[in-house]
Design an enzyme around this catalytic site. Structure first.
Site, PDB file in Angstrom:
ATOM      1  N   LYS A  15       0.874  -1.181   0.000  1.00  0.00           N
ATOM      2  CA  LYS A  15       0.000   0.000   0.000  1.00  0.00           C
ATOM      3  C   LYS A  15       0.905   1.222   0.000  1.00  0.00           C
ATOM      4  O   LYS A  15       2.039   1.162   0.474  1.00  0.00           O
ATOM      5  CB  LYS A  15      -0.880   0.003   1.251  1.00  0.00           C
ATOM      6  CG  LYS A  15      -2.120   0.853   1.141  1.00  0.00           C
ATOM      7  CD  LYS A  15      -3.270   0.136   0.445  1.00  0.00           C
ATOM      8  CE  LYS A  15      -4.412   1.082   0.139  1.00  0.00           C
ATOM      9  NZ  LYS A  15      -5.596   0.376  -0.351  1.00  0.00           N
ATOM     10  N   GLY A  23      -5.500   2.470  -7.414  1.00  0.00           N
ATOM     11  CA  GLY A  23      -6.096   3.643  -6.759  1.00  0.00           C
ATOM     12  C   GLY A  23      -6.594   3.321  -5.358  1.00  0.00           C
ATOM     13  O   GLY A  23      -6.616   2.175  -4.928  1.00  0.00           O
ATOM     14  N   ASP A  24      -6.953   4.351  -4.632  1.00  0.00           N
ATOM     15  CA  ASP A  24      -7.614   4.244  -3.322  1.00  0.00           C
ATOM     16  C   ASP A  24      -8.213   5.630  -3.089  1.00  0.00           C
ATOM     17  O   ASP A  24      -8.432   6.378  -4.048  1.00  0.00           O
ATOM     18  CB  ASP A  24      -6.591   3.843  -2.231  1.00  0.00           C
ATOM     19  CG  ASP A  24      -7.267   3.453  -0.916  1.00  0.00           C
ATOM     20  OD1 ASP A  24      -7.834   2.368  -0.838  1.00  0.00           O
ATOM     21  OD2 ASP A  24      -7.247   4.261   0.046  1.00  0.00           O
TER      22      ASP A  24
HETATM   23  P1  NDP Z   1     -12.842   7.887  -2.871  1.00  0.00           P
HETATM   24  O1  NDP Z   1     -11.757   8.871  -2.682  1.00  0.00           O
HETATM   25  O2  NDP Z   1     -13.391   7.677  -4.222  1.00  0.00           O
HETATM   26  O3  NDP Z   1     -14.061   8.220  -1.896  1.00  0.00           O
HETATM   27  C1  NDP Z   1     -13.895   8.279  -0.520  1.00  0.00           C
HETATM   28  C2  NDP Z   1     -15.209   8.693   0.108  1.00  0.00           C
HETATM   29  O4  NDP Z   1     -15.087   8.595   1.522  1.00  0.00           O
HETATM   30  C3  NDP Z   1     -15.587  10.130  -0.175  1.00  0.00           C
HETATM   31  O5  NDP Z   1     -16.975  10.251  -0.175  1.00  0.00           O
HETATM   32  C4  NDP Z   1     -14.964  10.864   1.014  1.00  0.00           C
HETATM   33  O6  NDP Z   1     -15.540  12.107   1.306  1.00  0.00           O
HETATM   34  C5  NDP Z   1     -15.232   9.882   2.117  1.00  0.00           C
HETATM   35  N1  NDP Z   1     -14.232  10.060   3.176  1.00  0.00           N
HETATM   36  C6  NDP Z   1     -12.884   9.967   3.060  1.00  0.00           C
HETATM   37  N2  NDP Z   1     -12.292  10.214   4.241  1.00  0.00           N
HETATM   38  C7  NDP Z   1     -13.296  10.469   5.103  1.00  0.00           C
HETATM   39  C8  NDP Z   1     -13.339  10.786   6.472  1.00  0.00           C
HETATM   40  N3  NDP Z   1     -12.207  10.905   7.201  1.00  0.00           N
HETATM   41  N4  NDP Z   1     -14.561  10.957   7.056  1.00  0.00           N
HETATM   42  C9  NDP Z   1     -15.707  10.835   6.331  1.00  0.00           C
HETATM   43  N5  NDP Z   1     -15.709  10.539   5.006  1.00  0.00           N
HETATM   44  C10 NDP Z   1     -14.548  10.364   4.429  1.00  0.00           C
HETATM   45  O7  NDP Z   1     -12.268   6.509  -2.258  1.00  0.00           O
HETATM   46  P2  NDP Z   1     -12.760   5.025  -2.520  1.00  0.00           P
HETATM   47  O8  NDP Z   1     -14.239   5.007  -2.689  1.00  0.00           O
HETATM   48  O9  NDP Z   1     -11.884   4.425  -3.535  1.00  0.00           O
HETATM   49  O10 NDP Z   1     -12.369   4.335  -1.122  1.00  0.00           O
HETATM   50  C11 NDP Z   1     -13.271   4.273  -0.012  1.00  0.00           C
HETATM   51  C12 NDP Z   1     -12.825   3.180   0.935  1.00  0.00           C
HETATM   52  O11 NDP Z   1     -12.804   1.915   0.231  1.00  0.00           O
HETATM   53  C13 NDP Z   1     -11.427   3.333   1.526  1.00  0.00           C
HETATM   54  O12 NDP Z   1     -11.410   2.786   2.820  1.00  0.00           O
HETATM   55  C14 NDP Z   1     -10.572   2.450   0.608  1.00  0.00           C
HETATM   56  O13 NDP Z   1      -9.377   2.020   1.245  1.00  0.00           O
HETATM   57  C15 NDP Z   1     -11.528   1.306   0.385  1.00  0.00           C
HETATM   58  N6  NDP Z   1     -11.245   0.488  -0.794  1.00  0.00           N
HETATM   59  C16 NDP Z   1     -11.202   1.040  -2.041  1.00  0.00           C
HETATM   60  C17 NDP Z   1     -10.952   0.246  -3.127  1.00  0.00           C
HETATM   61  C18 NDP Z   1     -11.021   0.770  -4.519  1.00  0.00           C
HETATM   62  O14 NDP Z   1     -10.964  -0.051  -5.448  1.00  0.00           O
HETATM   63  N7  NDP Z   1     -11.146   2.068  -4.733  1.00  0.00           N
HETATM   64  C19 NDP Z   1     -10.630  -1.184  -2.981  1.00  0.00           C
HETATM   65  C20 NDP Z   1     -10.809  -1.686  -1.629  1.00  0.00           C
HETATM   66  C21 NDP Z   1     -11.065  -0.855  -0.588  1.00  0.00           C
HETATM   67  P3  NDP Z   1     -14.775  13.471   0.912  1.00  0.00           P
HETATM   68  O15 NDP Z   1     -14.933  13.586  -0.566  1.00  0.00           O
HETATM   69  O16 NDP Z   1     -15.463  14.520   1.686  1.00  0.00           O
HETATM   70  O17 NDP Z   1     -13.335  13.265   1.326  1.00  0.00           O
END
Ligand code: NDP
Length: 446
Positions: free
Chosen positions: A126, A165-166
């Protein structure tokens, strides 16, 4: 047994005392894996878990870039190469101001188990940066990504380490980093996943994590002779994972009633149907707006500032935003309101105390390392397609994703069945552990 776990944790804690998220992930795994190790002679005297919690390598580097005002900015870049026993390091890059070594080590550690569960040959890693993409211009994002890759490119490669990505890293950022890697290495190769379709990406990769999270919920519900169809679903987040989890719920005839971001959540009692969801996708992905704007477009919905959505009654909860976003109190409220199933789309969104509440009430609960593994699974399929120089159809990739999610579900049952109830956490930890540990034993002390 409790003593074995406590002794192990206190030794790890001495070395990682300032890393709470990493310690949380290690504790969660140790509680189920140590009793398994004790029961299996082949692992005795090998210090195998101790070797697994220590990253093979941690890279930390300076990232300089110039903002639109001509000022020089400095961020910190990281790559945690956790374990390569079953394949090259694989795991996402996160760009968010909260990023630090503890968070990346927790994510890399989880990734090792997750990747093992997919049955694909991928080790765990990561990385990311404390860079905040919010409010940055396209040019600033590009210059940051180029500078980040100017250092990272030395340590990655299609047979070494393949980032994806993440949070904060989507198709745009992957594109800028891929471009810079290609320029520096003079080769067009599958070094990143999540690429655009016309330059090596896979169909269904953007959808995979969210779709997989819902497929996993469907598998859990089917196992108890129930299904997602007709259920009311509460989702947190509105990024990549949340959007496609919502899309899949709609396709399976469930009703999604919430989405959120870091400023609060929206509640739409009528359901966030396909038309409303495409508004959210445009708002978040193209306009880079805030979820609060939803209520201007759809005034029947309500926005709750700085709140999480867990007090809204539902049948299924899908936490898809970030770590530790759902605590014990939220878990109690969900259960009291009739929630029967939680499938983690994010990594470690439920606190240990919340998981305890779910377990005590024998609620269907899937840990992210099992339920959100669809993203990395399709990344693995993207790597396979890059190697074959071939592209599978949307249907082919989606069917493979469904099969992988079902395989993961069944592995959890194999190792997590307890008196008729499935402890998915225990099942995922043990199934993920076995493959990696056996490969490490076979490869000697390296
Ligand atoms: P994005 O950046 O696309 O979206 C993240 C979302 O979570 C946004 O709505 C963001 O809001 C919100 N968010 C982030 N930090 C916080 C916080 N501290 N408090 C409240 N809301 C928060 O990321 P992903 O959708 O890709 O990832 C979301 C989760 O899924 C993460 O935990 C990631 O590790 C996990 N994941 C993702 C994968 C992927 O393929 N993308 C694979 C496996 C797991 P705001 O815009 O306001 O920051």
């Amino acid at each position: 047994m409790k003593k074995d776990v406590e002794n192990f944790i206190s030794e790890i804690e001495q070395r990682n005392s300032h890393e709470p998220e990493f310690m949380q992930a290690v504790r969660e795994v140790s509680e189920t894996v140590i009793p398994y190790i004790v029961s299996q002679k082949i692992y005795h005297g090998k210090n195998i878990l101790m070797r697994m919690v220590e990253p093979e390598r941690v890279l930390m580097f300076r990232v300089n870039w110039v903002d639109d005002k001509g000022e020089i900015r400095v961020n910190r870049g990281y790559r945690v190469q956790m374990n390569s026993a079953i394949g090259p390091y694989k795991g996402g890059l996160r760009f968010h101001p909260s990023v630090n070594l503890s968070i990346l080590k927790f994510l890399a550690f989880e990734q090792v188990f997750k990747n093992s569960l997919t049955t694909l040959p991928m080790g765990g890693g990561k990385g990311g940066s404390d860079f905040d993409p919010k409010g940055k211009s396209d040019g600033e994002i590009m210059r940051f990504c180029q500078s980040f890759m100017t250092e990272l490119f030395r340590y990655i490669g299609p047979n070494t380490d393949i980032p994806a990505g993440d949070i904060g890293v989507g198709g745009r950022e992957i594109g800028y980093m891929f471009g810079q890697y290609k320029k520096l290495k003079k080769e067009f190769t599958g070094v990143l996943t999540g690429k655009g379709l016309s330059w090596g990406g896979s169909l269904i990769r953007p959808e995979a994590t969210g779709y997989g999270t819902v497929y996993f919920a469907e598998n859990m519900l089917n196992h108890v002779k129930n299904s997602v169809k007709g259920k009311t679903v509460v989702i947190s987040g509105s990024g990549n994972v949340a959007q496609f989890a919502a899309e899949k719920c709609n396709q399976l005839s469930a009703k999604v009633i919430t989405l959120s971001d870091s400023s609060g959540f929206i509640h739409d009692v009528d359901g966030i149907n396909t038309e409303k969801l495409s508004y959210v996708m445009d708002l978040k992905n193209n306009k880079r707006g805030r979820i609060s704007e939803y209520v201007k477009k759809f005034p029947k919905a309500k926005f709750y500032k700085n709140k999480t959505p867990w007090q809204v009654p539902c049948d299924i909860a899908l936490p898809c935003a970030t770590q530790n976003e759902l605590n014990a109190n939220d878990a109690e409220i969900l259960i009291n309101n009739g929630c029967i199933c939680i499938s983690e789309g994010a990594n470690m969104p439920c606190s240990p105390e919340a998981i305890f509440v779910f377990r005590k009430n024998k609620i269907l609960f899937a840990p992210g390392k099992a339920s959100n593994a669809g993203g990395v699974a399709v990344s693995g399929l993207e790597m396979a397609q890059n190697s074959l120089r071939y592209s599978w159809t949307r249907e082919e990739v989606d069917n493979k994703l469904k099969d992988i999610m079902l395989d993961i579900h069944n592995s959890c049952i194999t190792h997590g069945l307890e008196k008729g109830h499935v402890n998915y956490e225990k099942g995922a930890n043990i199934a993920g552990f076995i493959k990696v540990a056996d490969a490490m034993l076979a490869q000697g002390v390296v």
